[in-house]
Scaffold this motif. Structure first.
Motif, PDB file in Angstrom:
ATOM      1  N   ALA A 324      19.079  48.408  13.542  1.00  0.00           N
ATOM      2  CA  ALA A 324      17.734  48.356  13.845  1.00  0.00           C
ATOM      3  C   ALA A 324      17.240  46.981  14.131  1.00  0.00           C
ATOM      4  CB  ALA A 324      16.852  49.100  13.085  1.00  0.00           C
ATOM      5  N   VAL A 325      17.584  45.851  13.322  1.00  0.00           N
ATOM      6  CA  VAL A 325      17.277  44.530  13.376  1.00  0.00           C
ATOM      7  C   VAL A 325      17.907  44.064  14.772  1.00  0.00           C
ATOM      8  CG1 VAL A 325      17.301  42.104  12.514  1.00  0.00           C
ATOM      9  CG2 VAL A 325      16.639  44.298  11.334  1.00  0.00           C
ATOM     10  N   LEU A 326      19.101  44.109  14.845  1.00  0.00           N
ATOM     11  CA  LEU A 326      20.075  43.863  16.052  1.00  0.00           C
ATOM     12  C   LEU A 326      19.334  44.428  17.478  1.00  0.00           C
ATOM     13  CD1 LEU A 326      23.830  44.243  15.111  1.00  0.00           C
ATOM     14  CD2 LEU A 326      22.612  42.076  15.276  1.00  0.00           C
ATOM     15  N   LYS A 327      19.045  45.621  17.385  1.00  0.00           N
ATOM     16  CA  LYS A 327      18.253  46.302  18.728  1.00  0.00           C
ATOM     17  C   LYS A 327      17.182  45.540  18.911  1.00  0.00           C
ATOM     18  CE  LYS A 327      16.716  50.468  20.840  1.00  0.00           C
ATOM     19  NZ  LYS A 327      15.854  49.874  21.560  1.00  0.00           N
ATOM     20  N   ILE A 328      16.246  45.292  18.172  1.00  0.00           N
ATOM     21  CA  ILE A 328      15.056  44.317  18.302  1.00  0.00           C
ATOM     22  C   ILE A 328      15.327  43.171  19.074  1.00  0.00           C
ATOM     23  CG2 ILE A 328      13.270  43.371  17.055  1.00  0.00           C
ATOM     24  CD1 ILE A 328      12.937  45.479  15.131  1.00  0.00           C
ATOM     25  N   ILE A 329      16.585  42.507  18.481  1.00  0.00           N
ATOM     26  CA  ILE A 329      17.079  41.183  19.013  1.00  0.00           C
ATOM     27  C   ILE A 329      17.472  41.254  20.385  1.00  0.00           C
ATOM     28  CG2 ILE A 329      18.692  39.207  18.730  1.00  0.00           C
ATOM     29  CD1 ILE A 329      18.225  39.812  15.619  1.00  0.00           C
ATOM     30  N   PHE A 330      18.391  42.154  20.537  1.00  0.00           N
ATOM     31  CA  PHE A 330      19.064  42.486  22.015  1.00  0.00           C
ATOM     32  C   PHE A 330      17.921  42.817  23.073  1.00  0.00           C
ATOM     33  CE2 PHE A 330      23.153  44.574  20.000  1.00  0.00           C
ATOM     34  CZ  PHE A 330      23.484  42.963  19.408  1.00  0.00           C
ATOM     35  N   ASP A 331      16.932  43.511  22.643  1.00  0.00           N
ATOM     36  CA  ASP A 331      15.865  44.020  23.577  1.00  0.00           C
ATOM     37  C   ASP A 331      14.949  42.901  24.127  1.00  0.00           C
ATOM     38  OD1 ASP A 331      16.599  46.666  23.546  1.00  0.00           O
ATOM     39  OD2 ASP A 331      14.901  47.333  22.024  1.00  0.00           O
ATOM     40  N   ARG A 332      15.231  41.638  23.366  1.00  0.00           N
ATOM     41  CA  ARG A 332      14.334  40.249  23.788  1.00  0.00           C
ATOM     42  C   ARG A 332      14.960  39.553  24.570  1.00  0.00           C
ATOM     43  NH1 ARG A 332      11.707  43.579  22.802  1.00  0.00           N
ATOM     44  NH2 ARG A 332       9.945  43.903  21.505  1.00  0.00           N
ATOM     45  N   ILE A 333      16.552  39.792  24.468  1.00  0.00           N
ATOM     46  CA  ILE A 333      17.448  38.840  25.112  1.00  0.00           C
ATOM     47  C   ILE A 333      17.844  39.493  26.428  1.00  0.00           C
ATOM     48  CG2 ILE A 333      19.244  37.197  24.935  1.00  0.00           C
ATOM     49  CD1 ILE A 333      19.051  37.224  21.855  1.00  0.00           C
ATOM     50  N   ASP A 334      17.671  38.707  27.547  1.00  0.00           N
ATOM     51  CA  ASP A 334      17.851  39.423  28.879  1.00  0.00           C
ATOM     52  C   ASP A 334      19.647  39.755  29.100  1.00  0.00           C
ATOM     53  OD1 ASP A 334      15.467  39.344  29.710  1.00  0.00           O
ATOM     54  OD2 ASP A 334      15.700  37.261  30.667  1.00  0.00           O
ATOM     55  N   GLU A 335      20.450  38.875  28.432  1.00  0.00           N
ATOM     56  CA  GLU A 335      21.899  39.109  28.505  1.00  0.00           C
ATOM     57  C   GLU A 335      22.567  40.045  27.782  1.00  0.00           C
ATOM     58  OE1 GLU A 335      20.237  36.180  28.158  1.00  0.00           O
ATOM     59  OE2 GLU A 335      20.724  34.922  29.818  1.00  0.00           O
ATOM     60  N   LEU A 336      21.688  40.378  26.613  1.00  0.00           N
ATOM     61  CA  LEU A 336      21.949  41.429  25.589  1.00  0.00           C
ATOM     62  C   LEU A 336      21.301  42.699  25.907  1.00  0.00           C
ATOM     63  CD1 LEU A 336      22.207  39.174  22.277  1.00  0.00           C
ATOM     64  CD2 LEU A 336      24.057  39.855  24.140  1.00  0.00           C
ATOM     65  N   LYS A 337      20.203  42.856  26.618  1.00  0.00           N
ATOM     66  CA  LYS A 337      19.590  44.172  27.000  1.00  0.00           C
ATOM     67  C   LYS A 337      20.492  45.430  27.094  1.00  0.00           C
ATOM     68  CE  LYS A 337      14.877  42.363  28.563  1.00  0.00           C
ATOM     69  NZ  LYS A 337      14.046  42.307  29.431  1.00  0.00           N
ATOM     70  N   PRO A 338      21.393  45.349  27.727  1.00  0.00           N
ATOM     71  CA  PRO A 338      22.303  46.517  27.938  1.00  0.00           C
ATOM     72  C   PRO A 338      22.769  47.073  26.498  1.00  0.00           C
ATOM     73  CG  PRO A 338      22.941  44.851  29.668  1.00  0.00           C
ATOM     74  CD  PRO A 338      22.058  44.305  28.713  1.00  0.00           C
ATOM     75  N   TRP A 339      23.132  46.104  25.608  1.00  0.00           N
ATOM     76  CA  TRP A 339      23.656  46.599  24.601  1.00  0.00           C
ATOM     77  C   TRP A 339      22.523  47.220  23.509  1.00  0.00           C
ATOM     78  CZ3 TRP A 339      28.533  46.375  23.143  1.00  0.00           C
ATOM     79  CH2 TRP A 339      29.480  45.524  23.697  1.00  0.00           C
ATOM     80  N   GLY A 340      21.366  46.844  23.645  1.00  0.00           N
ATOM     81  CA  GLY A 340      20.125  47.415  23.149  1.00  0.00           C
ATOM     82  C   GLY A 340      19.764  48.795  23.573  1.00  0.00           C
ATOM     83  N   LYS A 341      20.076  48.910  24.903  1.00  0.00           N
ATOM     84  CA  LYS A 341      20.052  50.403  25.434  1.00  0.00           C
ATOM     85  C   LYS A 341      21.046  51.204  25.139  1.00  0.00           C
ATOM     86  CE  LYS A 341      17.905  48.598  29.807  1.00  0.00           C
ATOM     87  NZ  LYS A 341      17.948  48.690  31.380  1.00  0.00           N
ATOM     88  N   LEU A 342      22.213  50.682  24.740  1.00  0.00           N
ATOM     89  CA  LEU A 342      23.290  51.539  24.213  1.00  0.00           C
ATOM     90  C   LEU A 342      23.081  52.060  22.899  1.00  0.00           C
ATOM     91  CD1 LEU A 342      26.526  52.542  24.562  1.00  0.00           C
ATOM     92  CD2 LEU A 342      27.266  50.359  23.534  1.00  0.00           C
TER      93      LEU A 342
END
Length: 373
Positions: A324-342
């Motif tokens: 859940a913490v990783l997803k919050i970080i992923f959602d705030r970084i453009d390059e990692l947003k696809p991982w947050g969506k996954l």
């Protein structure tokens, strides 16, 4: 001139990512005894931080407020442990009778297997002995994990105390590590992480209490011995997402098999637990457990299994809040947003390929439409 990884061919990029993941997993596995207590302590510190802050408003020193907060938490944990241990003492008094009844049931089961599957009792005993012999290594691993867990219990209060004491120092470090223009993003990630962890853990505790009450009430109505103890253990196992609830059913079914004749009670236990799981998954989890921890079911099962493989039982409990913490970080970084969506549970109605095909067909129709010429 520095060469960026993203400018390299795909096979170089994928190799670099894979190497980084392998190195990360190796470090996490090697430093298990250090990182697991720290991870638990970090989550507990975030949970207790509001209480310590409130005490500081009453003109208490920081160390004293943290000490009182930890003492209160330890008293609550000790009360729960005393309650469960008193139930276990009652269970221990009936253990000889339960062992005798279990031996009778095992003998009858072996006779049934011999008559139905034509497997001699001696061969069944040999198979059991081989299985038990192969399980000695697993037993040793389990005992080692138990000793490690006891070590965690003694280290946790120390880690939590110092994490709360040096909270400002740690936060300043996180702000200074990143560039000044990213300060707003860092503040947003830290704020959302704090809220997500606090609401998630509080939600889990409330859910566990409700499930323990429902489990115990159902088992008491069905007349299962040690209903409160088994119901509480089932609620604790239920904290392991998706898998714990399934494991928890085996305990009351086994107890009913040993202590009662027939199979009506076992059937009642299974039906009651299915109903409780339905209520838990469809009412309690969506409404009580934090809505900010939006991890889809597939990823939840995968990360729980990966956590078990990496850190054992501790990893199973830590996996969901960690992701859940990783997803919050992923959602705030453009390059990692696809991982947050996954990781998330927002399922799109159409995938990008279909949209591209649709837009391509539309463009082709426009170019070939005679009215447009």
């Amino acid at each position: 001139m520095a060469i960026k990884i993203k400018d390299q061919p795909f096979y170089i990029q994928s190799t670099a990512v894979l190497f980084g993941l392998v190195l990360l997993v190796y470090i996490l596995a090697t430093l298990t005894d250090i990182l697991v207590p720290l991870a638990f302590a970090a989550f507990i510190a975030v949970l207790l931080n509001p209480v310590a802050n409130r005490l500081q408003r009453y003109k208490m020193s920081k160390a004293l407020s943290i000490g009182i907060t930890l003492l209160g938490a330890l008293i609550v944990v000790a009360g729960v442990a005393y309650f469960l241990s008193s139930q276990m003492v009652q269970f221990g008094t009936s253990l000889p009778m339960l062992k005798q009844k279990f031996a009778v049931i095992t003998h009858d089961l072996k006779e049934w297997v011999q008559a139905t599957l034509n497997i001699p009792v001696a061969k069944q005993n040999q198979m059991l002995n081989d299985a038990l012999g192969g399980g000695q290594a697993m037993l040793g691993k389990t005992l080692g994990g138990l000793i490690g867990t006891l070590g965690i219990i003694f280290l946790l209060p120390v880690y939590v105390f110092f994490l709360l004491l040096y909270k400002t120092l740690i936060l300043n470090f996180l702000y200074e590590v990143f560039a000044e223009e990213n300060s707003s993003k860092v503040a947003e990630v830290l704020s959302e992480t704090k809220v997500a962890i606090q609401s998630y853990i509080v939600g889990l505790l409330i859910e566990m209490i409700i499930v323990a009450v429902m489990n115990s009430a159902a088992l008491l109505l069905l007349g299962v011995k040690y209903a409160i103890l088994i119901g509480c253990i089932g609620a604790i196992l239920n904290l392991i997402p998706y898998l714990g609830g399934i494991i928890a059913i085996a305990l009351p079914v086994l107890m009913a098999t040993v202590t009662k004749d027939g199979y009506s009670t076992q059937l009642g236990v299974v039906i009651a637990y299915i109903v409780i799981q339905f209520i838990d998954n469809n009412i309690l989890v969506p409404r009580i457990v934090s809505s900010k921890v939006q991890i889809n079911a597939l990823m939840s099962i995968v990360v729980v299994l990966l956590g078990n493989q990496l850190w054992g039982i501790s990893g199973m409990f830590l996996s969901i809040p960690f992701v859940a913490v990783l997803k919050i970080i992923f959602d705030r970084i453009d390059e990692l947003k696809p991982w947050g969506k996954l990781l998330g549970d927002n399922i799109p109605t159409r995938h990008i390929g279909e949209r591209l095909k649709g837009s391509g067909r539309k463009k082709k129709e426009l170019t070939t439409d005679p009215d447009q010429s």
